[in-house]
Scaffold this active site. Structure first.
Site, PDB file in Angstrom:
ATOM      1  N   GLU A  20      38.361  40.732  43.723  1.00 40.72           N
ATOM      2  CA  GLU A  20      37.708  40.384  42.464  1.00 40.72           C
ATOM      3  C   GLU A  20      36.253  40.063  42.751  1.00 40.72           C
ATOM      4  O   GLU A  20      35.935  39.346  43.707  1.00 40.72           O
ATOM      5  CB  GLU A  20      38.328  39.156  41.785  1.00 40.72           C
ATOM      6  CG  GLU A  20      39.649  39.381  41.098  1.00 40.72           C
ATOM      7  CD  GLU A  20      40.116  38.129  40.348  1.00 40.72           C
ATOM      8  OE1 GLU A  20      39.262  37.322  39.905  1.00 40.72           O
ATOM      9  OE2 GLU A  20      41.340  37.966  40.212  1.00 40.72           O
TER      10      GLU A  20
ATOM     11  N   GLU B  76      44.780  33.945  43.885  1.00 42.48           N
ATOM     12  CA  GLU B  76      44.092  32.656  43.802  1.00 42.48           C
ATOM     13  C   GLU B  76      45.040  31.461  43.664  1.00 42.48           C
ATOM     14  O   GLU B  76      45.049  30.752  42.656  1.00 42.48           O
ATOM     15  CB  GLU B  76      43.086  32.671  42.646  1.00 42.48           C
ATOM     16  CG  GLU B  76      42.010  33.727  42.817  1.00 42.48           C
ATOM     17  CD  GLU B  76      40.923  33.665  41.744  1.00 42.48           C
ATOM     18  OE1 GLU B  76      41.054  32.871  40.788  1.00 42.48           O
ATOM     19  OE2 GLU B  76      39.937  34.415  41.865  1.00 42.48           O
TER      20      GLU B  76
ATOM     21  N   TYR C 119      32.754  34.838  43.292  1.00 39.17           N
ATOM     22  CA  TYR C 119      31.861  34.849  42.131  1.00 39.17           C
ATOM     23  C   TYR C 119      30.573  34.078  42.375  1.00 39.17           C
ATOM     24  O   TYR C 119      29.503  34.500  41.947  1.00 39.17           O
ATOM     25  CB  TYR C 119      32.582  34.270  40.909  1.00 39.17           C
ATOM     26  CG  TYR C 119      33.736  35.116  40.440  1.00 39.17           C
ATOM     27  CD1 TYR C 119      33.540  36.176  39.562  1.00 39.17           C
ATOM     28  CD2 TYR C 119      35.029  34.888  40.906  1.00 39.17           C
ATOM     29  CE1 TYR C 119      34.591  36.977  39.150  1.00 39.17           C
ATOM     30  CE2 TYR C 119      36.091  35.682  40.494  1.00 39.17           C
ATOM     31  CZ  TYR C 119      35.866  36.723  39.619  1.00 39.17           C
ATOM     32  OH  TYR C 119      36.911  37.524  39.223  1.00 39.17           O
TER      33      TYR C 119
ATOM     34  N   HIS D 244      49.947  36.361  39.039  1.00 37.71           N
ATOM     35  CA  HIS D 244      48.601  36.009  38.594  1.00 37.71           C
ATOM     36  C   HIS D 244      48.731  34.917  37.529  1.00 37.71           C
ATOM     37  O   HIS D 244      48.378  35.106  36.367  1.00 37.71           O
ATOM     38  CB  HIS D 244      47.863  37.238  38.055  1.00 37.71           C
ATOM     39  CG  HIS D 244      46.380  37.077  37.994  1.00 37.71           C
ATOM     40  ND1 HIS D 244      45.503  37.991  38.534  1.00 37.71           N
ATOM     41  CD2 HIS D 244      45.595  36.107  37.441  1.00 37.71           C
ATOM     42  CE1 HIS D 244      44.257  37.602  38.318  1.00 37.71           C
ATOM     43  NE2 HIS D 244      44.287  36.458  37.648  1.00 37.71           N
TER      44      HIS D 244
ATOM     45  N   ARG E 157      43.948  47.572  40.353  1.00 38.19           N
ATOM     46  CA  ARG E 157      44.743  46.398  40.685  1.00 38.19           C
ATOM     47  C   ARG E 157      45.203  45.738  39.392  1.00 38.19           C
ATOM     48  O   ARG E 157      44.383  45.361  38.551  1.00 38.19           O
ATOM     49  CB  ARG E 157      43.909  45.417  41.525  1.00 38.19           C
ATOM     50  CG  ARG E 157      44.649  44.138  41.840  1.00 38.19           C
ATOM     51  CD  ARG E 157      43.766  43.144  42.605  1.00 38.19           C
ATOM     52  NE  ARG E 157      44.473  41.867  42.687  1.00 38.19           N
ATOM     53  CZ  ARG E 157      43.938  40.687  42.415  1.00 38.19           C
ATOM     54  NH1 ARG E 157      42.672  40.592  42.036  1.00 38.19           N
ATOM     55  NH2 ARG E 157      44.653  39.587  42.509  1.00 38.19           N
TER      56      ARG E 157
ATOM     57  N   ASN F 135      38.330  37.052  46.654  1.00 42.65           N
ATOM     58  CA  ASN F 135      37.749  36.991  45.317  1.00 42.65           C
ATOM     59  C   ASN F 135      36.518  36.097  45.387  1.00 42.65           C
ATOM     60  O   ASN F 135      36.603  34.969  45.865  1.00 42.65           O
ATOM     61  CB  ASN F 135      38.736  36.409  44.306  1.00 42.65           C
ATOM     62  CG  ASN F 135      39.982  37.257  44.130  1.00 42.65           C
ATOM     63  OD1 ASN F 135      40.100  38.336  44.713  1.00 42.65           O
ATOM     64  ND2 ASN F 135      40.910  36.785  43.330  1.00 42.65           N
TER      65      ASN F 135
END
Length: 479
Positions: A380, A173, A305, A128, A84, A303
């Site tokens: 992600e 995002e 984290y 992005h 990606r 995504n």
């Protein structure tokens, strides 16, 4: 996108599962003044004193623009089946308007051809965070016209690559673009205007809808159009406290509902509109906008984290905003000044983010319920650590291996629980320019010596390679 099914053995991943890695243009390409490229908001921001760690910029980054063949060969050696990457808007359309610069598109044509020659599926992200500076000078994302400019850009790239690229992501995002860029100012363009950030969020949603339509008008019907959201697993500090649950609702609306509401359901949450009513009357939402935004998705990118932990703020105490989104006197949470953010005790990454893989499972199952039948991709997931070569030049990063093992185990558990997760893109393929943190934070599975730009796979890359080739997760201690 290929079909996927729950594997017969719950310890393995489906045979068609994509094992990928992800990057973004400004973080890796460099060559910021070559072949007609003009400045983006990140060029301007990073060259503004005090905005990035050490005043570092993406002028060279890791020079992927010139080293892409080397990088693709490395992906192939690691056994990746997908990659990606994002397209630099100002490399393709320098002013954000008008015809494409073919020299800019030619780079992406060469990259796609190289990936396909090595049996690696390209997944293109159109945006992005690197808006052409000329569009920001005209008002940026708070201006409605930017959404229409994005649709024109999407069509140009779709025409150039749509015959060979099947997987497309409109925006990465958009929460960060809207709220870190226009509310807290820790990301480009560095503005601190909460009402403008809400307008930006809506126009990013509109850009997704318009861009999806533009892509589909010029591409084969087999191609997939998606969006990548950094959805938050928002949790109360005290689950039994009604005030903390109100805080969760407010932050969930701002982190999640403001995007998946109109995209998946065709409406903004009423609680969001109420909580932000002192900042805006939402008159920038025009008749017909929600229908444009509510385009059928072919897939959804998630995504993830770290989870977000919140409580009701104590009016009598100053609570630091420990939301993990950079230091600023201005909040990226419009209308949520009565919410406190918390970092819980326990293991953290170099970013200071708590490690909790269960949040990824929580999000996957949430979207499995909210959008039944919609394929999901983890676009992600990864961690920054203070990686250093040893005396022999090897880079051993057992913490990252443990992080990946934990999160991929939760993906596998979600698949066993009935979720249609079709791929995983590790963030990031290699160390790179980490936005306002400059080159201080290393997310890569491949170590980059920034002085020589030599690439060295870390032990996590070798672990991930074994997972990709076998479709099963090696035990962390075996690498």
């Amino acid at each position: 996108m290929s079909d996927s099914a729950t594997p017969a053995n719950p310890a393995t991943f489906p045979p068609a599962f994509l094992w990928g890695a992800a990057t973004s243009a400004y973080q890796i390409e460099g060559a910021v003044r070559e072949d007609g490229r003009t400045p983006s908001i990140w060029d301007t921001f990073s060259h503004t004193p005090g905005k990035t760690a050490g005043g570092e910029t993406g002028d060279i980054a890791v020079d992927h623009y010139h080293r892409y063949r080397e990088d693709v060969a490395l992906m192939a050696r690691l056994g990746l089946t997908a990659y990606r990457f994002s397209v630099s808007w100002s490399r393709v359309q320098p002013t954000g308007r008008g015809p494409a610069v073919q020299r800019g598109l030619d780079f992406y044509r060469r990259l796609v051809d190289e990936l396909l020659a090595h049996g690696i599926k390209p997944a293109v992200t159109l945006y992005h965070w690197d808006l052409p500076q000329e569009l920001e000078d005209a008002g940026g994302w708070p201006e409605r016209d930017t959404a229409y400019r994005f649709a024109e850009y999407a069509q140009l790239v779709g025409e150039a690559l749509g015959d060979r690229v099947e997987q497309w992501i409109t925006l990465n995002e958009p929460w960060c673009s809207a709220f870190l860029g226009y509310a807290s100012g820790v990301h480009a363009p560095g503005r601190t205007d909460q009402p403008a950030s809400l307008r930006a969020a809506h126009h990013l949603n509109l850009a997704h809808g318009l861009g999806s339509t533009a892509l589909r008008s010029v591409m084969p019907a087999r191609n997939s159009v998606a969006i990548s959201l950094n959805s938050s697993a928002v949790r109360p500090l005290s689950p039994g406290d009604p005030a903390d649950l109100v805080a969760v609702r407010k932050i969930d609306d701002l982190a999640n509902g403001i995007f998946h509401g109109p995209i998946l359901h065709g409406a903004y949450p009423g609680t969001l509109l109420e909580a932000t009513s002192a900042l805006t009357d939402w008159s920038f939402v025009h008749d017909g906008d929600l229908g444009v935004i509510h385009q059928p998705l072919d897939a959804l990118g998630l995504n993830y984290y770290t989870p977000t932990v919140v409580s009701a703020a104590d009016p009598g105490a100053e609570v630091p905003r420990a939301d993990g989104h950079g230091a600023s006197d201005y909040s990226p949470w419009p209308g949520a000044d009565d919410v406190a953010f918390h970092q819980l005790p326990g293991e953290r990454t170099e970013m200071g983010w708590s490690i909790d893989p269960t949040g990824l499972h929580e999000l996957i199952m949430r979207y499995t319920r909210e959008a039944p039948g919609l394929p999901l991709y983890i676009t992600e997931n990864g961690a920054a650590y203070d990686d250093k070569p040893d005396a022999d030049g090897r880079v051993h990063d057992p913490e990252r291996i443990a992080y990946l093992h934990g999160h991929l185990s939760e993906v596998r558990r979600a698949i066993a629980d009935g979720a249609d997760v079709r791929g995983y893109f590790l963030w990031s393929l290699m160390d790179n320019f980490e936005w306002a943190y400059g080159y201080d934070k290393r997310f890569g599975a491949v170590y980059v010596d920034y002085a020589t730009l030599e690439r060295t796979p870390k032990s996590s890359a070798l672990w991930y390679s074994r997972a990709a080739r076998s479709g099963a997760l090696p035990e962390p201690e075996r690498i």
